[in-house]
Design a protein around this motif. Structure first.
Motif, PDB file in Angstrom:
ATOM      1  N   LYS A 683       0.732  -1.163  -0.070  1.00 14.44           N
ATOM      2  CA  LYS A 683       0.012  -0.031   0.063  1.00 14.44           C
ATOM      3  C   LYS A 683       0.822   1.285   0.066  1.00 14.44           C
ATOM      4  O   LYS A 683       0.438   2.435  -0.664  1.00 14.44           O
ATOM      5  CB  LYS A 683      -0.822  -0.187   1.199  1.00 14.44           C
ATOM      6  N   GLY A 684       1.746   1.224   0.753  1.00 15.63           N
ATOM      7  CA  GLY A 684       2.838   2.454   0.707  1.00 15.63           C
ATOM      8  C   GLY A 684       3.509   2.621  -0.573  1.00 15.63           C
ATOM      9  O   GLY A 684       3.454   3.952  -0.960  1.00 15.63           O
ATOM     10  N   PHE A 685       3.951   1.484  -1.360  1.00 14.37           N
ATOM     11  CA  PHE A 685       4.305   1.851  -2.731  1.00 14.37           C
ATOM     12  C   PHE A 685       3.259   2.173  -3.462  1.00 14.37           C
ATOM     13  O   PHE A 685       3.433   3.178  -4.599  1.00 14.37           O
ATOM     14  CB  PHE A 685       5.005   0.360  -3.213  1.00 14.37           C
ATOM     15  N   LEU A 686       1.985   1.654  -3.336  1.00  5.12           N
ATOM     16  CA  LEU A 686       1.010   2.016  -4.253  1.00  5.12           C
ATOM     17  C   LEU A 686       0.954   3.698  -4.286  1.00  5.12           C
ATOM     18  O   LEU A 686       0.300   4.339  -5.170  1.00  5.12           O
ATOM     19  CB  LEU A 686      -0.421   1.381  -4.152  1.00  5.12           C
ATOM     20  N   LYS A 687       0.715   4.163  -2.775  1.00  8.00           N
ATOM     21  CA  LYS A 687       0.477   5.517  -2.657  1.00  8.00           C
ATOM     22  C   LYS A 687       1.438   6.380  -3.084  1.00  8.00           C
ATOM     23  O   LYS A 687       1.031   7.449  -3.769  1.00  8.00           O
ATOM     24  CB  LYS A 687       0.289   5.855  -0.869  1.00  8.00           C
ATOM     25  N   ARG A 688       2.638   6.109  -3.276  1.00  4.16           N
ATOM     26  CA  ARG A 688       3.930   6.839  -3.889  1.00  4.16           C
ATOM     27  C   ARG A 688       4.019   6.464  -5.276  1.00  4.16           C
ATOM     28  O   ARG A 688       4.907   7.042  -5.753  1.00  4.16           O
ATOM     29  CB  ARG A 688       5.088   6.316  -3.065  1.00  4.16           C
ATOM     30  N   TYR A 691       4.717   1.391  -8.611  1.00  6.64           N
ATOM     31  CA  TYR A 691       3.956   0.378  -9.108  1.00  6.64           C
ATOM     32  C   TYR A 691       4.737  -0.855  -9.391  1.00  6.64           C
ATOM     33  O   TYR A 691       4.443  -1.998  -8.642  1.00  6.64           O
ATOM     34  CB  TYR A 691       3.054   0.602 -10.288  1.00  6.64           C
ATOM     35  N   SER A 692       6.045  -0.743  -9.680  1.00  6.25           N
ATOM     36  CA  SER A 692       6.775  -1.885  -9.917  1.00  6.25           C
ATOM     37  C   SER A 692       7.286  -2.790  -8.727  1.00  6.25           C
ATOM     38  O   SER A 692       7.464  -3.748  -8.739  1.00  6.25           O
ATOM     39  CB  SER A 692       8.250  -1.433 -10.754  1.00  6.25           C
ATOM     40  N   GLU A 693       7.803  -1.698  -7.532  1.00  5.67           N
ATOM     41  CA  GLU A 693       8.143  -2.297  -6.368  1.00  5.67           C
ATOM     42  C   GLU A 693       6.892  -2.887  -5.767  1.00  5.67           C
ATOM     43  O   GLU A 693       7.094  -4.186  -5.340  1.00  5.67           O
ATOM     44  CB  GLU A 693       8.612  -1.318  -5.702  1.00  5.67           C
ATOM     45  N   ALA A 694       5.645  -2.348  -5.845  1.00  8.03           N
ATOM     46  CA  ALA A 694       4.518  -2.825  -5.239  1.00  8.03           C
ATOM     47  C   ALA A 694       4.357  -4.377  -6.060  1.00  8.03           C
ATOM     48  O   ALA A 694       3.752  -5.245  -5.219  1.00  8.03           O
ATOM     49  CB  ALA A 694       3.247  -1.951  -5.542  1.00  8.03           C
ATOM     50  N   ARG A 695       4.357  -4.364  -7.621  1.00  4.82           N
ATOM     51  CA  ARG A 695       4.129  -5.574  -7.991  1.00  4.82           C
ATOM     52  C   ARG A 695       4.998  -6.631  -7.657  1.00  4.82           C
ATOM     53  O   ARG A 695       4.833  -7.900  -7.440  1.00  4.82           O
ATOM     54  CB  ARG A 695       4.095  -5.294  -9.412  1.00  4.82           C
ATOM     55  N   PHE A 716      -4.513  -5.241  -8.633  1.00  6.94           N
ATOM     56  CA  PHE A 716      -3.995  -6.161  -9.430  1.00  6.94           C
ATOM     57  C   PHE A 716      -4.585  -7.090 -10.250  1.00  6.94           C
ATOM     58  O   PHE A 716      -4.356  -7.210 -11.234  1.00  6.94           O
ATOM     59  CB  PHE A 716      -2.906  -6.971  -8.475  1.00  6.94           C
ATOM     60  N   VAL A 717      -5.814  -7.240  -9.870  1.00  8.83           N
ATOM     61  CA  VAL A 717      -6.672  -7.991 -10.946  1.00  8.83           C
ATOM     62  C   VAL A 717      -6.876  -6.949 -11.926  1.00  8.83           C
ATOM     63  O   VAL A 717      -7.002  -7.386 -13.357  1.00  8.83           O
ATOM     64  CB  VAL A 717      -8.092  -8.594 -10.033  1.00  8.83           C
ATOM     65  N   ASP A 718      -7.313  -5.652 -11.782  1.00  7.15           N
ATOM     66  CA  ASP A 718      -7.499  -4.746 -12.906  1.00  7.15           C
ATOM     67  C   ASP A 718      -6.283  -4.770 -13.806  1.00  7.15           C
ATOM     68  O   ASP A 718      -6.207  -4.427 -15.105  1.00  7.15           O
ATOM     69  CB  ASP A 718      -7.851  -3.422 -12.222  1.00  7.15           C
ATOM     70  N   VAL A 719      -5.064  -4.454 -13.009  1.00  8.76           N
ATOM     71  CA  VAL A 719      -3.800  -4.268 -13.482  1.00  8.76           C
ATOM     72  C   VAL A 719      -3.461  -5.384 -14.914  1.00  8.76           C
ATOM     73  O   VAL A 719      -3.269  -5.256 -15.905  1.00  8.76           O
ATOM     74  CB  VAL A 719      -2.403  -4.199 -12.759  1.00  8.76           C
TER      75      VAL A 719
END
Length: 749
Positions: A683-688, A691-695, A716-719
């Motif tokens: 969530k922290g990475f997504l807020k910032r 996306y690659s780190e979050a993935r 991630f389902v949408d992505v």
């Protein structure tokens, strides 16, 4: 046995005499000294030896002479035939007196003497004089084993008047000595039989009696006496007096003699005196052997004195003495006892390299050491190695392995070893069953635990306090406090007294079941009737009060604990720390930490974690970081929980760079990131918008089988769907259903 040459050898023993007589005598009652001075006689004997008397037997009548002549002639002429056939015509006329007269005629034929004596014994009990004559002939014929048997057969009869018969036996042995053998070894054999039969006072009287005739009992026989003497009450004192005094009458002690006294000293815990005697041996003409060194090494090993052991091993190497199995066994025992199990295994390898075959004791000691250290795989490997060397494991070996598996919760493996043990024909004892029962209780398999308990009772084994405590603890952990109480009554009905561990299990069970008032009452009962509550009892109740927010009561219990002289453990302080932090009393937690450090009580990671978690909740990452640095500076290693707390704290404070670094450090150290930490990190990475780190983190989380939050799944389902990867999208949807929807339905059901 040798002729007495009384010489002044006492000079060489002055130092030993000074050490021991001064050490023991002042603590002894005067009557005690007088008593043993009487028994251990003393050696101001005249140098003029008394001569042995001439043998003058009763003369036979003419009629007796004829019968004796006929018997003697018959046995000589028909010696190859069974005597009971040859002598049948004479049986009715044969008397005990005739035995000695016949022996006088056939004494040159030793085999015939034994056969005739055996024939006579089956018809009449021989006189003591006749038995002593045959003993003299056996010794003169160098058949000391037969002489020993003849004397032993007499003294092993039940209900003997020892005092009277001893005097008669000695008189007859002296009386028959001159004409029937004149071999002084006869008195040696008699001395040995007396000593081996526990007739030490009679043995000592014989020793002194022989001095009057100028004979000294051999040093080997005296060694048997020393060895027996040391095991009696006051034996060490008596053995040392004999050891000091006998050289004055010509006994020259040998290495075996010194080893006996060294062993006696070690058994009594007098290791310094034993070591001193070892050092003095060579000065007195005795070379220490491997037994001398091994005995003292064993003593030091059991006393935990590693430096002294290493010094003695070095001395052995210097004089090129090769350690024996007993030496190696002692060293391995000490190393295992002090937790140096890996070093102990190296000693085993050295032992095998020296072509000294280890026995089951050595392997069992090592196996037990590895099991207690938690290295059950190495222990099991040693069991297989042992079996490969055709060394049969005993009950202790198998029980150690079973205990090891039970300690780490591997009950299937423990049960397999148990079955293997039964297959060898070994019968388990209370310790084996208790280990398995405790293991099943800790694993929550109470049915199996009680099944083993019932089987144990059926086999005639009596469950002990440890067995019942394991069952009580298991029941309490799973909320069955009433059943645990019933078991406690059964235990008391069997005459067993519950110990502190039993009561602590009940207190803990009552607290978990929410029966706090009953737990407090039980502790008060313990204070009145015993056993007194210990640190664990108090800590359990402090923990309950902390969890219910009753910090005043928790603090009062701590004060009471300290007033009773009980030392709180770090667990006690951690419980209090957690209580203060959960109640939002952060300043009290900080003061508690300061007090612990001031008193020299070292906090652990759990102590710091409670404070850091509270700082993170308050989003005070500066204080969290300061606490973390202080923790590391004091040598307290952060644990898995520490990293998860820090990671979540930094994520919530949007310090994603620091969070990413901590996550990498966790992977490097082999720590597991919790599902909640992964979720916060993603969530922290997504807020910032990273996306690659979050993935990357999300895929790592999926590989570990950890469930993500619904909003993360939704993102991630949408992505993945937008990427056009329908198969992966459907796969992720299945995962969402499994992790989010199914658990919810199960909870509702």
């Amino acid at each position: 046995m040798k002729r007495c040459g009384v010489s002044s050898l006492s000079h060489g023993f002055q130092l030993l005499s000074h050490c021991y007589l001064r050490k023991f005598a002042p603590n002894s009652h005067p009557f005690f000294i007088k008593r043993y001075l009487g028994q251990i006689s003393y050696f101001s004997h005249s140098t003029n030896s008394r001569p042995f008397p001439d043998y003058s037997p009763k003369k036979p009548t003419i009629k007796d002479s004829d019968l004796v002549h006929h018997i003697s002639t018959a046995v000589k002429l028909h010696r190859s035939e069974p005597l009971h056939h040859v002598l049948k015509p004479y049986e009715s006329k044969f008397r005990s007196d005739h035995l000695i007269w016949v022996l006088m005629n056939i004494k040159g034929d030793y085999g015939l003497v034994l056969d005739f004596f055996e024939w006579a014994c089956l018809r009449r009990d021989p006189t003591l004089e006749a038995r002593c004559i045959v003993v003299q002939i056996a010794v003169a014929s160098k058949d000391l084993k037969m002489a020993h048997k003849l004397i032993h057969d007499f003294w092993s009869k039940p209900n003997l008047d020892i005092g009277l018969l001893f005097s008669h036996f000695v008189e007859h042995l002296i009386y028959t000595y001159k004409d029937w053998g004149s071999d002084p070894n006869v008195f040696d054999v008699f001395f040995q039989v007396l000593v081996e039969g526990g007739l030490l006072d009679e043995g000592w009287k014989l020793f002194n009696k022989m001095l009057n005739y100028g004979l000294i009992i051999s040093v080997d026989s005296c060694n048997i006496y020393l060895n027996k003497l040391k095991d009696h009450s006051d034996g060490l004192w008596r053995a040392i007096k004999v050891f000091i005094e006998l050289p004055e009458v010509g006994i020259c002690w040998n290495t075996t003699s010194y080893n006996i006294i060294i062993h006696a000293l070690c058994q009594s815990g007098k290791l310094k005196e034993a070591h001193r005697l070892l050092l003095q041996m060579e000065l007195r003409g005795c070379i220490p052997d491997v037994v001398s060194y091994s005995t003292i090494i064993n003593g030091y090993c059991h006393a935990g004195k590693l430096q002294e052991v290493l010094q003695l091993i070095e001395e052995m190497q210097t004089i090129e003495l090769k350690p024996n199995p007993f030496t190696y066994s002692s060293i391995i025992y000490l190393l295992c006892k002090t937790g140096k199990v890996s070093e102990a295994e190296k000693v085993l390898r050295d032992m095998i390299d020296q072509e000294i075959l280890p026995d089951s004791v050595v392997y069992t000691t090592l196996i037990d050491g590895f099991c207690k250290q938690g290295d059950i795989l190495l222990a099991y490997r040693l069991l297989k190695e042992m079996q490969g060397r055709k060394i049969i494991p005993d009950l202790l070996t198998y029980t150690s392995i079973i205990c090891g598996f039970c300690r780490i919760g591997k009950m299937v493996e423990a049960c397999n070893v148990f079955q293997e043990m039964l297959g060898t024909g070994l019968q388990p004892d209370e310790v084996t069953y208790t280990a398995l029962i405790d293991g099943y209780c800790k694993a929550g398999e109470m049915k199996k635990a009680f099944s083993l308990h019932n089987r144990m009772v059926q086999m005639g084994l009596i469950p002990n306090v440890v067995t019942y405590t394991a069952l009580v603890d298991g029941l309490c952990k799973y909320g069955e406090v009433d059943t645990a109480n019933e078991l406690l009554h059964e235990m008391c009905g069997r005459g067993l007294q519950p110990n502190i561990f039993t009561y602590n299990s009940l207190v803990n069970g009552l607290c978990k079941a929410g029966n706090i008032a009953q737990a407090i009452k039980l502790m008060k009962d313990m204070e009145i009737a015993g056993p007194l509550p210990d640190a664990f009892t108090y800590t359990t109740l402090i923990d309950v009060h902390c969890k219910t927010g009753e910090m005043d009561k928790a603090h009062e219990l701590l004060r009471k604990m300290l007033d009773r002289g009980l030392q709180p453990t770090v667990v006690t302080f951690n419980v209090l720390m957690n209580g203060f932090c959960m109640a939002g009393m952060l300043e009290y937690g900080e003061r508690l930490l300061e007090w612990m450090l001031k008193k020299g009580i070292m906090p652990n990671a759990t102590t710091y974690n409670s404070l850091m978690k509270q700082y993170c909740i308050r989003k005070d990452m500066r204080a969290t970081t300061a606490m973390y640095k202080g923790m590391c500076a004091r040598g307290v290693m952060p644990d898995e929980n520490t990293y998860n707390i820090l990671l979540k704290g930094h994520c919530k404070a949007r310090n994603m760079k620091e969070a990413w670094f901590l996550h990498g450090e966790m992977i490097e150290k082999g720590y597991n990131t919790t599902a909640s930490s992964y979720n916060v990190l993603i969530k922290g990475f997504l807020k910032r918008k990273k996306y690659s780190e979050a993935r990357e983190i999300f895929e790592e989380m999926r590989i570990k089988g950890l469930p993500a939050d619904k909003e993360i799944y939704s993102f991630f389902v949408d992505v993945i769907y937008e990427e056009g990867n329908i198969e992966s999208t459907l796969e992720l949807c299945d995962e969402v259903l499994e992790n989010c929807l199914v658990p919810k339905v199960n909870n509702e059901n």
